[in-house]
Design a protein around this motif. Structure first.
Motif, PDB file in Angstrom:
ATOM      1  N   ASN A  24       0.840  -1.199   0.000  1.00 37.63           N
ATOM      2  CA  ASN A  24       0.000   0.000   0.000  1.00 37.63           C
ATOM      3  C   ASN A  24       0.874   1.247   0.000  1.00 37.63           C
ATOM      4  OD1 ASN A  24      -2.438  -1.422   0.128  1.00 37.63           O
ATOM      5  ND2 ASN A  24      -2.544  -1.325   2.361  1.00 37.63           N
ATOM      6  N   CYS A  45      -7.156  -4.544   0.066  1.00 39.57           N
ATOM      7  CA  CYS A  45      -5.804  -4.209   0.525  1.00 39.57           C
ATOM      8  C   CYS A  45      -5.834  -3.227   1.683  1.00 39.57           C
ATOM      9  CB  CYS A  45      -4.963  -3.669  -0.622  1.00 39.57           C
ATOM     10  SG  CYS A  45      -5.547  -2.107  -1.310  1.00 39.57           S
ATOM     11  N   THR A  60       0.378  -7.905   5.280  1.00 37.08           N
ATOM     12  CA  THR A  60       0.113  -8.320   3.896  1.00 37.08           C
ATOM     13  C   THR A  60      -0.450  -9.734   3.779  1.00 37.08           C
ATOM     14  OG1 THR A  60       2.382  -9.122   3.658  1.00 37.08           O
ATOM     15  CG2 THR A  60       1.961  -6.838   3.011  1.00 37.08           C
ATOM     16  N   TYR A  66      -4.446  -5.890  -5.159  1.00 40.97           N
ATOM     17  CA  TYR A  66      -4.509  -4.491  -4.761  1.00 40.97           C
ATOM     18  C   TYR A  66      -5.326  -3.757  -5.826  1.00 40.97           C
ATOM     19  CZ  TYR A  66      -1.202  -5.691  -1.163  1.00 40.97           C
ATOM     20  OH  TYR A  66      -0.628  -6.257  -0.054  1.00 40.97           O
TER      21      TYR A  66
END
Length: 201
Positions: A24, A45, A60, A66
């Protein structure tokens, strides 16, 4: 002397949690290069990072992809969306994660064929965020801004309710089953209780 503006502690926590996920953080760091019209980093995400951290898992863990939303009403072709996808993959390919781009101006053209439910034409990328199946997961971020139309408390509480904008029970129940398999502490409720608010920084 003027006091400094107060910062919503839940918003601050959310931003810190989102950026605890290195993928991110890297996507947001490269945001200007992505150049997505009305672009947002959205969906799993973000809320899955929060739920992973609450569960003591790596930020994660088990995040499949994502998602990036944008809005381009001038070209609704699949080919145009694929060109954006290819450009984004070129810019983010070194991260080693799947990144999915979706032009929210064209979702109504394919949603029913894919999911068996109707979907209205949207007027903005935010409209797409508004229609996630679970209101607590309706979140998007981009540098300097968070969009959370239902607030953030439901996300942190793990409250799963069906979105009245997309009242597709079979799809909702499939999502719930998948979420509870990974985060058993999340809870199904009969109706959303969070107020409709947008948060910005």
């Amino acid at each position: 002397m003027t006091a400094a503006p107060s910062v919503d502690p839940l918003l601050a926590r959310f931003l810190a949690d989102v950026q605890a996920n290195a993928h991110n953080r890297a996507i947001l760091d490269r945001w200007e290069a992505l150049a997505l019209p009305e672009g947002w980093l959205v969906a799993g995400c973000l809320f899955q990072t929060v739920w992973n951290l609450r569960s003591g898992q790596p930020a994660t863990a088990s995040i499949k992809d994502y998602d990036l939303f944008y809005f381009d009403p001038d070209d609704l072709s699949r080919e145009a969306e694929q060109r954006v996808q290819a450009r984004v993959e070129h810019l983010l390919g070194d991260l080693g994660v799947a990144v999915e781009c979706a032009n929210q101006a064209r979702v109504h053209l394919w949603y029913e064929a894919d999911f068996g439910e109707p979907y209205p034409p949207l007027q903005s990328a935010r409209d797409g965020i508004d229609r996630f199946l679970v209101p607590a997961t309706c979140v998007g971020v981009r540098p300097g801004e968070v969009y959370a139309p239902n607030g953030l408390q439901g996300l942190y509480d793990g409250i799963l309710t069906m979105n009245p904008l997309t009242p597709h029970r079979a799809l909702f129940e499939k999502k719930v089953a998948a979420y509870r398999a990974r985060w058993p502490w999340v809870t199904v409720a009969s109706a959303a209780s969070a107020p409709s608010v947008a948060s910005a920084i």
